[in-house]
Design an enzyme around this catalytic site. Structure first.
Site, PDB file in Angstrom:
ATOM      1  N   ARG A 215      15.079  -2.639   4.017  1.00 34.89           N
ATOM      2  CA  ARG A 215      14.359  -2.140   5.193  1.00 34.89           C
ATOM      3  C   ARG A 215      13.274  -3.125   5.611  1.00 34.89           C
ATOM      4  O   ARG A 215      12.937  -4.061   4.909  1.00 34.89           O
ATOM      5  CB  ARG A 215      13.683  -0.795   4.902  1.00 34.89           C
ATOM      6  CG  ARG A 215      14.589   0.371   4.594  1.00 34.89           C
ATOM      7  CD  ARG A 215      13.752   1.624   4.383  1.00 34.89           C
ATOM      8  NE  ARG A 215      14.536   2.813   4.125  1.00 34.89           N
ATOM      9  CZ  ARG A 215      14.950   3.195   2.925  1.00 34.89           C
ATOM     10  NH1 ARG A 215      14.658   2.451   1.857  1.00 34.89           N
ATOM     11  NH2 ARG A 215      15.657   4.304   2.766  1.00 34.89           N
ATOM     12  N   GLY A 216      12.691  -2.857   6.781  1.00 28.38           N
ATOM     13  CA  GLY A 216      11.458  -3.498   7.219  1.00 28.38           C
ATOM     14  C   GLY A 216      11.480  -5.003   7.202  1.00 28.38           C
ATOM     15  O   GLY A 216      12.417  -5.650   7.675  1.00 28.38           O
ATOM     16  N   VAL A 260      13.871  -5.156  -9.493  1.00 32.09           N
ATOM     17  CA  VAL A 260      13.420  -6.509  -9.831  1.00 32.09           C
ATOM     18  C   VAL A 260      12.450  -6.534 -11.001  1.00 32.09           C
ATOM     19  O   VAL A 260      12.188  -7.607 -11.567  1.00 32.09           O
ATOM     20  CB  VAL A 260      12.785  -7.209  -8.608  1.00 32.09           C
ATOM     21  CG1 VAL A 260      13.809  -7.431  -7.513  1.00 32.09           C
ATOM     22  CG2 VAL A 260      11.565  -6.454  -8.102  1.00 32.09           C
ATOM     23  N   GLY A 288       8.056  -5.286  -2.862  1.00 31.93           N
ATOM     24  CA  GLY A 288       6.678  -4.925  -3.178  1.00 31.93           C
ATOM     25  C   GLY A 288       6.425  -3.457  -2.896  1.00 31.93           C
ATOM     26  O   GLY A 288       7.142  -2.822  -2.121  1.00 31.93           O
ATOM     27  N   ASN A 297     -11.093   5.902  -8.689  1.00 31.76           N
ATOM     28  CA  ASN A 297     -10.100   6.952  -8.919  1.00 31.76           C
ATOM     29  C   ASN A 297      -8.744   6.402  -9.373  1.00 31.76           C
ATOM     30  O   ASN A 297      -7.770   7.151  -9.452  1.00 31.76           O
ATOM     31  CB  ASN A 297      -9.894   7.762  -7.635  1.00 31.76           C
ATOM     32  CG  ASN A 297     -11.158   8.467  -7.181  1.00 31.76           C
ATOM     33  OD1 ASN A 297     -11.906   8.993  -8.005  1.00 31.76           O
ATOM     34  ND2 ASN A 297     -11.412   8.480  -5.877  1.00 31.76           N
ATOM     35  N   ASN A 345      -9.196  -5.351   0.649  1.00 33.85           N
ATOM     36  CA  ASN A 345      -9.110  -4.205   1.547  1.00 33.85           C
ATOM     37  C   ASN A 345      -9.505  -2.945   0.767  1.00 33.85           C
ATOM     38  O   ASN A 345      -9.091  -2.759  -0.385  1.00 33.85           O
ATOM     39  CB  ASN A 345      -7.684  -4.046   2.092  1.00 33.85           C
ATOM     40  CG  ASN A 345      -7.617  -3.100   3.266  1.00 33.85           C
ATOM     41  OD1 ASN A 345      -8.581  -2.973   4.028  1.00 33.85           O
ATOM     42  ND2 ASN A 345      -6.494  -2.435   3.433  1.00 33.85           N
ATOM     43  N   TYR A 351      -3.289  -3.570  -5.255  1.00 31.93           N
ATOM     44  CA  TYR A 351      -2.440  -4.357  -4.357  1.00 31.93           C
ATOM     45  C   TYR A 351      -3.031  -5.751  -4.134  1.00 31.93           C
ATOM     46  O   TYR A 351      -2.325  -6.760  -4.176  1.00 31.93           O
ATOM     47  CB  TYR A 351      -2.287  -3.615  -3.033  1.00 31.93           C
ATOM     48  CG  TYR A 351      -1.345  -4.245  -2.045  1.00 31.93           C
ATOM     49  CD1 TYR A 351       0.030  -4.183  -2.240  1.00 31.93           C
ATOM     50  CD2 TYR A 351      -1.828  -4.885  -0.905  1.00 31.93           C
ATOM     51  CE1 TYR A 351       0.907  -4.747  -1.322  1.00 31.93           C
ATOM     52  CE2 TYR A 351      -0.964  -5.452   0.017  1.00 31.93           C
ATOM     53  CZ  TYR A 351       0.396  -5.382  -0.194  1.00 31.93           C
ATOM     54  OH  TYR A 351       1.266  -5.942   0.709  1.00 31.93           O
ATOM     55  N   THR A 386       5.408  -1.848  10.897  1.00 23.26           N
ATOM     56  CA  THR A 386       6.473  -1.394  10.006  1.00 23.26           C
ATOM     57  C   THR A 386       6.389   0.122   9.864  1.00 23.26           C
ATOM     58  O   THR A 386       5.478   0.766  10.395  1.00 23.26           O
ATOM     59  CB  THR A 386       6.328  -2.037   8.609  1.00 23.26           C
ATOM     60  OG1 THR A 386       5.085  -1.596   8.028  1.00 23.26           O
ATOM     61  CG2 THR A 386       6.329  -3.557   8.704  1.00 23.26           C
TER      62      THR A 386
END
Length: 445
Positions: A215-216, A260, A288, A297, A345, A351, A386
């Protein structure tokens, strides 16, 4: 995903209202289509070095309409500013201000490309001039309008402006392939590489593996590599089997259902490519996941799963590739990083750690591939339209779209175009680099 705002302000009453209110007016970007001209108008080449003269001759061989001196009020498709011989900040004034006088003549979706040398290891005065080009180009890119972009090519000492990778990068930046790449530099570290016989099929005869291809962005990468001539092995988890098969059938490639993060993933990828297609030339690490949470948290499951898929899997697969006799002939690895791995971010520490890890891995792996004529690079997308970004809250999504010089989100195709360039033989002299595909997102470097 449709950007409704951009559609509304692109014409008629919506355009007039946006202009009066000073609202962003994103332009429709010129994206690549096979067979289209390299530039949408004549290209002004400014510079007096021998490299500039050699480059002008090369552009003429590409059937580009080259200007060595500006023609008043002639609409230009691009401006190439050759600064490969500057030795002092004073050397910038004449060529830069001469080129500046033609900026008003740059057509919508025009291109500005600087060609200069890396400052590393230079005497102070030379380094000042060379690094000055960095600030100049990034600032100019933020001044351009109507879909125009500005990017730079950095030559290592001893590498000429007509080295294959330098010419490949120039072709990429002038073309519609670089529509969402803005304010970025590509470093040419060696004279390696080879320009394709057919510019529209630069990957002809290659076998490429794309992970996360169902996808994407992954599906767009698979389609683009196929369009450029490669035979593609599309890889994704078994749960995405139906979508994966559809993509593989569409591009006349093969599908490999595989997690993977398995210890044997590298071996299985190599075995499949060699058994079904006889060789393996290109591996694109796109697979990913995200498991967002504020660090306070964050639990072990969220942390470990993201690191396992996003970086640990790539490290293990690369280890298998480096050990394999089937990955020896000018091999290419391209990893998908993220601007989050550069600038961070909120709520994405796991991430960001994984994508920062990708960047570190790429830089450290480059020397290991050099002996086989290989390269490894990363592409760092910014805000791309996306399914994932479509689930963002409306206000957050709108702000994210506008926080770049092009004032809009990119498309999966934009990421795919950058990867296809870095996977080509023309990019052989580029290794260990990170190319941002973010419209010059207003964060990070």
């Amino acid at each position: 995903m449709t950007d409704t705002y951009t559609r509304l302000v692109s014409k008629g009453l919506g355009r007039d209202v946006a202009k009066k209110l000073g609202l962003p007016q994103p332009a429709a970007l010129r994206r690549y289509e096979p067979g289209q001209p390299l530039s949408n108008g004549p290209v002004l080449l400014e510079g007096s070095s021998p490299g500039a003269d050699e480059l002008a001759a090369e552009l003429l061989r590409w059937d580009v309409d080259v200007r060595r001196h500006a023609v008043p009020r002639e609409r230009l498709g691009g401006i190439v500013l050759v600064l490969d011989d500057v030795e002092s900040p004073d050397d910038l004034e004449k060529p830069v201000l001469t080129a500046a006088s033609s900026l008003r003549d740059l057509a919508p979706n025009g291109r500005v490309v600087t060609i200069s040398r890396a400052a590393d290891g230079s005497p102070p005065e030379v380094a000042a001039a060379r690094q000055g080009v960095d600030g100049l180009l990034r600032s100019l890119a933020k001044e351009l309008r109507a879909g125009a972009t500005g990017n730079g090519i950095l030559l290592a000492d001893g590498v000429t402006a007509t080295a294959p990778a330098a010419l490949g990068a120039l072709r990429f930046f002038l073309s519609g392939r670089s529509a969402y790449v803005d304010g970025q530099f590509v470093r040419i570290s060696s004279a390696s590489g080879e320009l394709p016989a057919d510019a529209d099929k630069p990957l002809a005869g290659k076998v490429a593996v794309v992970t996360g291809a169902a996808r994407g962005i992954g599906a767009a990468i698979a389609r683009t590599l196929h369009r450029d001539g490669a035979t593609v092995v599309a890889v994704d988890i078994p749960a995405a089997g139906d979508h994966l098969a559809a993509v593989a059938n569409e591009i006349r490639g093969t599908a490999l259902q595989l997690d993977v993060s398995r210890d044997d993933a590298g071996g299985r990828i190599i075995d499949h490519a060699v058994r079904r297609h006889g060789r393996l030339d290109i591996v694109v690490h796109n697979a990913g996941i995200t498991r967002d949470k504020l660090l306070v948290n964050m639990d072990r499951g969220r942390w470990s799963s993201v690191l396992a898929v996003n970086i640990s899997a790539q490290l293990r697969i690369n280890e298998a590739l480096l050990a394999s006799e089937h990955f020896r002939s000018n091999p290419r690895i391209v990893s998908v990083a993220s601007t989050t791995g550069i600038a961070g971010n909120r709520g994405q520490t796991n991430y960001a750690a994984s994508k920062g890890g990708v960047i570190g891995m790429v830089r450290a792996t480059a020397p290991l591939l050099a002996g086989h004529g290989g390269s490894i690079n990363a592409v760092a997308p910014g805000f791309i339209e996306t399914e994932m970004t479509a689930r963002m809250p409306f206000a957050t999504r709108e702000v994210a779209r506008r926080l770049n010089s092009l004032q809009q989100g990119g498309r999966p195709q934009d990421v795919a175009e950058a990867i296809a360039f870095l996977a080509s033989d023309a990019a052989g002299g580029i290794s260990g680099e990170v190319l941002r595909v973010c419209g010059q997102q207003l964060v990070g470097a």
